[in-house]
Design an enzyme around this catalytic site. Structure first.
Site, PDB file in Angstrom:
ATOM      1  N   CYS A 142       0.807  -1.206  -0.168  1.00 29.98           N
ATOM      2  CA  CYS A 142       0.006  -0.089   0.128  1.00 29.98           C
ATOM      3  C   CYS A 142       0.828   1.295   0.043  1.00 29.98           C
ATOM      4  O   CYS A 142       1.587   1.264   0.696  1.00 29.98           O
ATOM      5  CB  CYS A 142      -0.811  -0.018   1.210  1.00 29.98           C
ATOM      6  SG  CYS A 142      -2.105  -1.114   1.336  1.00 29.98           S
ATOM      7  N   ARG A 158       7.516   3.973   5.518  1.00 24.69           N
ATOM      8  CA  ARG A 158       7.204   2.674   5.979  1.00 24.69           C
ATOM      9  C   ARG A 158       8.883   2.338   5.650  1.00 24.69           C
ATOM     10  O   ARG A 158       8.840   1.159   5.044  1.00 24.69           O
ATOM     11  CB  ARG A 158       6.514   1.678   5.393  1.00 24.69           C
ATOM     12  CG  ARG A 158       4.761   1.752   5.582  1.00 24.69           C
ATOM     13  CD  ARG A 158       4.070   0.854   5.222  1.00 24.69           C
ATOM     14  NE  ARG A 158       2.604   0.692   5.647  1.00 24.69           N
ATOM     15  CZ  ARG A 158       1.840  -0.283   5.527  1.00 24.69           C
ATOM     16  NH1 ARG A 158       2.055  -1.234   5.004  1.00 24.69           N
ATOM     17  NH2 ARG A 158       0.598   0.268   5.840  1.00 24.69           N
ATOM     18  N   PRO A 159       9.820   2.906   6.174  1.00 21.22           N
ATOM     19  CA  PRO A 159      11.373   2.332   5.907  1.00 21.22           C
ATOM     20  C   PRO A 159      11.676   1.399   6.433  1.00 21.22           C
ATOM     21  O   PRO A 159      11.250   0.945   7.543  1.00 21.22           O
ATOM     22  CB  PRO A 159      12.115   3.690   6.343  1.00 21.22           C
ATOM     23  CG  PRO A 159      11.171   4.215   7.470  1.00 21.22           C
ATOM     24  CD  PRO A 159       9.792   4.071   6.989  1.00 21.22           C
ATOM     25  N   VAL A 160      12.543   0.643   5.663  1.00 28.19           N
ATOM     26  CA  VAL A 160      13.106  -0.867   6.276  1.00 28.19           C
ATOM     27  C   VAL A 160      14.096  -0.432   6.800  1.00 28.19           C
ATOM     28  O   VAL A 160      14.922  -1.488   7.547  1.00 28.19           O
ATOM     29  CB  VAL A 160      13.363  -1.729   5.111  1.00 28.19           C
ATOM     30  CG1 VAL A 160      11.938  -2.096   4.420  1.00 28.19           C
ATOM     31  CG2 VAL A 160      14.108  -1.378   4.023  1.00 28.19           C
ATOM     32  N   ASP A 161      14.594   0.631   7.083  1.00 32.82           N
ATOM     33  CA  ASP A 161      16.004   0.954   7.741  1.00 32.82           C
ATOM     34  C   ASP A 161      16.026   0.630   9.114  1.00 32.82           C
ATOM     35  O   ASP A 161      16.995  -0.035   9.518  1.00 32.82           O
ATOM     36  CB  ASP A 161      16.230   2.486   7.764  1.00 32.82           C
ATOM     37  CG  ASP A 161      16.337   3.265   6.530  1.00 32.82           C
ATOM     38  OD1 ASP A 161      16.334   2.403   5.463  1.00 32.82           O
ATOM     39  OD2 ASP A 161      16.446   4.534   6.296  1.00 32.82           O
ATOM     40  N   LEU A 162      14.916   0.648   9.867  1.00 31.31           N
ATOM     41  CA  LEU A 162      14.830   0.064  11.266  1.00 31.31           C
ATOM     42  C   LEU A 162      15.388  -1.352  11.140  1.00 31.31           C
ATOM     43  O   LEU A 162      16.015  -1.842  12.318  1.00 31.31           O
ATOM     44  CB  LEU A 162      13.523   0.310  11.840  1.00 31.31           C
ATOM     45  CG  LEU A 162      13.022   1.856  11.928  1.00 31.31           C
ATOM     46  CD1 LEU A 162      11.737   1.857  12.630  1.00 31.31           C
ATOM     47  CD2 LEU A 162      13.973   2.564  13.262  1.00 31.31           C
ATOM     48  N   ASP A 217      -5.064   1.040  11.436  1.00 29.62           N
ATOM     49  CA  ASP A 217      -5.877   0.136  10.218  1.00 29.62           C
ATOM     50  C   ASP A 217      -7.269   0.280  10.532  1.00 29.62           C
ATOM     51  O   ASP A 217      -8.016  -0.242   9.746  1.00 29.62           O
ATOM     52  CB  ASP A 217      -5.176  -1.239  10.333  1.00 29.62           C
ATOM     53  CG  ASP A 217      -4.069  -1.482   9.760  1.00 29.62           C
ATOM     54  OD1 ASP A 217      -3.442  -0.627   9.014  1.00 29.62           O
ATOM     55  OD2 ASP A 217      -3.433  -2.736   9.845  1.00 29.62           O
ATOM     56  N   ILE A 271       0.492   7.398  12.908  1.00 30.06           N
ATOM     57  CA  ILE A 271       1.364   6.347  12.652  1.00 30.06           C
ATOM     58  C   ILE A 271       1.791   6.662  11.434  1.00 30.06           C
ATOM     59  O   ILE A 271       3.060   6.526  11.116  1.00 30.06           O
ATOM     60  CB  ILE A 271       0.539   5.150  12.805  1.00 30.06           C
ATOM     61  CG1 ILE A 271      -0.080   4.863  14.139  1.00 30.06           C
ATOM     62  CG2 ILE A 271       1.561   3.915  12.419  1.00 30.06           C
ATOM     63  CD1 ILE A 271       0.904   4.755  15.336  1.00 30.06           C
TER      64      ILE A 271
END
Length: 417
Positions: free
Chosen positions: A115, A120-124, A304, A326
Site C-alpha cells: 500500500c 514505511r522504511p525498512v531502515d529500522l 488500520d 502512525i
C-alpha cells in the site's frame, strides 16, 4: 480488474464469522523458513497476500499448499533470494530477511511494495540486524544481507515498529546468545508470532510487553498452529452494524484486542457487548455522536481502523477529529468520501469531520486496503448506488468481503471494470 457495486440503505442483520488474521498469518508463514520440519497452519484467510506469501515460500525452498483454511509448509532446500516479481506486490515480504539470515547466513530480497500510505522504511530492520552481525548493501533494487552467524544483541527501537519487531524476533530465535528487544511493538499479531515460535521450540519471554527477551536455540521443529482472528476485519464489521443501523453477531471475534475500538464505537452511540455466542453490535436509540480519535501503537487506537471509523463519523451528529500519528499520507480516502457528500477538512495529520444527514452513492476509487473498506462502509449507508473501483486493494486484506456482507442483507455485486 474488478469493482464493487453497492446498493446502499439496507440495515445489516445476522451472523458473520471473523476470518483469521492476515497481519498475524504473514509473519508466521515467513517464520516457516526457520523450522526444519513440516508445519501446518489453520484458520488462514484466503487472501491475495497469503497466496503471494505461499508462492514466495515455495520459491525460497519451503513448498506451501493451501487446502480450505489450512496451509501446509514443508521446509527443504532453502534458497536465499526473494525475487522482485513477487516482492513488488507486498510490503510484508521484507519479513523473510531475518529468517533467511538466521538459517542461511545470507539473503537477497527485492525492495518491497504494498500500500502507498507513507514511507514505511525498512531502515529500522536493517540497522537492528546489523547489531546482530549482519552486513547489507543495496544492489540493483535488492537488499543483500550476509552474516557468519547472528549474535544476540541489545536492540532499542526508536519507534515500536511492528515489522521490525517481527523480523528481529524471528532472527533472534536461532542467534547465538540472548537478544533483548526494547521498545518493541506490543501488537497482538506480534504476540501471536511469538506464541507460534515458542510452539516450535523457541525461548521467548516478555511478548506483549515493550521488552522482549529471546534466548537463541540451535534449531526449531515443526508444529500445528491456529492463526488468531483478524481484529481489523472484526472492527470493520462492527462499524458496518453501526453505519447501517443494523445488528450483527460476530463469531470468532477477538475482544480484548479490540478494546480501544470498542470504547470509541460505544462513545459514538453503538452498543457492543460480549455474549456466550460472540460479540453483538448494534446502534443505540438516539443516533450516532461525534468523537475524537488519535491513532497510536497498541494498545492505543489502531491506524488500520482509522478510515473505517471516519466513515461512521461522516454520519454522526456534531464534529469529530481524527489525528493520524502512525503513517503520513493516510487520508487518501477523504476526497472519495467527500464525493459521497461527507464534510471533511484535512490539516496536516488531522482531519475534522462534520456529520451530515446522509451520504449519496457515487463512483469512488480505492487507494489502499483500509481506504477500500471505508468506501464500502460508506456505500452500505449511502442513498443510491456506489461503485468502488480498484478493489484489488480490498482483496489483499478481506476474504471476499461482499459475500460475508451479502449474507447479512447487503446488496453488493462484483463486476469486471
Amino acid at each position: 480488474m474488478d469493482k464493487l457495486v453497492i446498493e446502499g440503505g439496507v440495515p445489516l442483520t445476522g451472523t458473520i464469522n471473523v476470518s483469521g488474521s492476515k497481519n498475524a498469518a504473514l509473519p508466521i508463514l515467513m517464520a516457516s523458513i526457520l523450522a526444519e520440519e513440516p508445519l501446518t497452519y489453520t484458520n488462514v484467510p484466503r487472501l491475495r497476500d497469503i497466496h503471494t506469501t505461499n508462492k514466495l515460500l515455495s520459491i525460497l525452498g519451503c513448498p506451501a499448499e493451501f487446502e480450505g483454511d489450512t496451509v501446509s509448509v514443508r521446509p527443504c532446500d532453502l534458497k536465499p533470494e526473494a525475487p522482485y516479481d513477487l516482492v513488488k506486490t507486498m510490503r510484508a515480504s521484507v519479513l523473510c530477511l531475518g529468517p533467511l539470515l538466521a538459517r542461511l547466513g545470507e539473503a537477497r530480497v527485492a525492495l518491497p511494495g504494498g500500500c502507498a500510505i507513507g514511507a514505511r522504511p525498512v531502515d529500522l530492520h536493517l540497522t537492528a540486524l546489523e547489531k546482530m552481525g549482519a552486513r547489507f548493501e543495496l544492489e540493483e533494487g535488492y537488499i543483500i544481507g550476509r552474516c557468519r552467524k547472528l549474535k544476540g544483541a541489545h536492540i532499542y527501537f526508536d519507534f515500536p515498529t511492528v515489522g521490525g519487531t517481527e523480523n528481529l524476533l524471528m532472527a533472534a530465535t536461532l542467534a547465538e546468545g540472548e537478544t533483548i528487544l526494547e521498545n518493541a511493538a506490543r501488537e497482538p499479531e506480534v504476540v501471536d508470532l511469538a506464541r507460534f515460535l515458542i510452539a516450535c521450540g523457541a525461548k521467548i519471554e516478555g511478548h506483549g510487553t515493550s521488552v522482549i527477551r529471546i534466548q537463541g536455540v540451535p534449531r526449531l521443529h515443526g508444529c500445528e498452529y491456529a492463526i488468531m482472528p483478524d481484529r481489523i476485519e472484526a472492527g470493520t464489521f462492527l462499524v458496518a452494524a453501526g453505519i447501517t443501523g443494523g445488528e450483527l453477531l460476530l463469531t470468532g471475534c477477538p475482544w480484548e484486542e479490540l478494546d480501544a475500538v470498542i470504547v470509541k464505537l460505544n462513545a459514538m452511540g453503538m452498543h457492543i457487548e460480549k455474549t456466550s455466542e460472540g460479540v453483538l453490535a448494534k446502534r443505540r436509540n438516539g443516533g450516532l455522536r461525534g468523537t475524537d480519535v488519535t491513532t497510536q501503537p497498541f494498545p492505543g487506537f489502531p491506524t488500520d481502523m482509522q478510515a473505517q471509523v471516519m466513515s461512521l463519523m461522516c454520519l454522526a451528529e456534531g464534529t469529530s477529529v481524527v489525528q493520524e500519528n502512525i503513517f503520513e499520507n493516510r487520508f487518501m480516502h477523504v476526497l472519495e468520501l467527500v464525493r459521497m457528500g461527507a464534510d471533511i477538512r484535512i490539516s496536516g495529520r488531522s482531519a475534522v469531520v462534520r456529520g451530515v444527514k446522509r451520504l449519496t452513492g457515487a463512483p469512488v476509487m480505492a487507494s489502499d486496503l483500509r481506504a477500500s473498506a471505508s468506501l464500502v462502509l460508506a456505500g452500505l449507508a449511502a442513498r443510491g448506488t456506489t461503485h468502488v473501483q480498484r478493489i484489488y486493494h480490498l482483496d489483499r486484506g478481506y476474504e471476499r468481503i461482499e459475500l460475508k456482507l451479502n449474507a447479512v442483507g447487503a446488496r453488493i455485486r462484483r463486476e469486471a471494470e
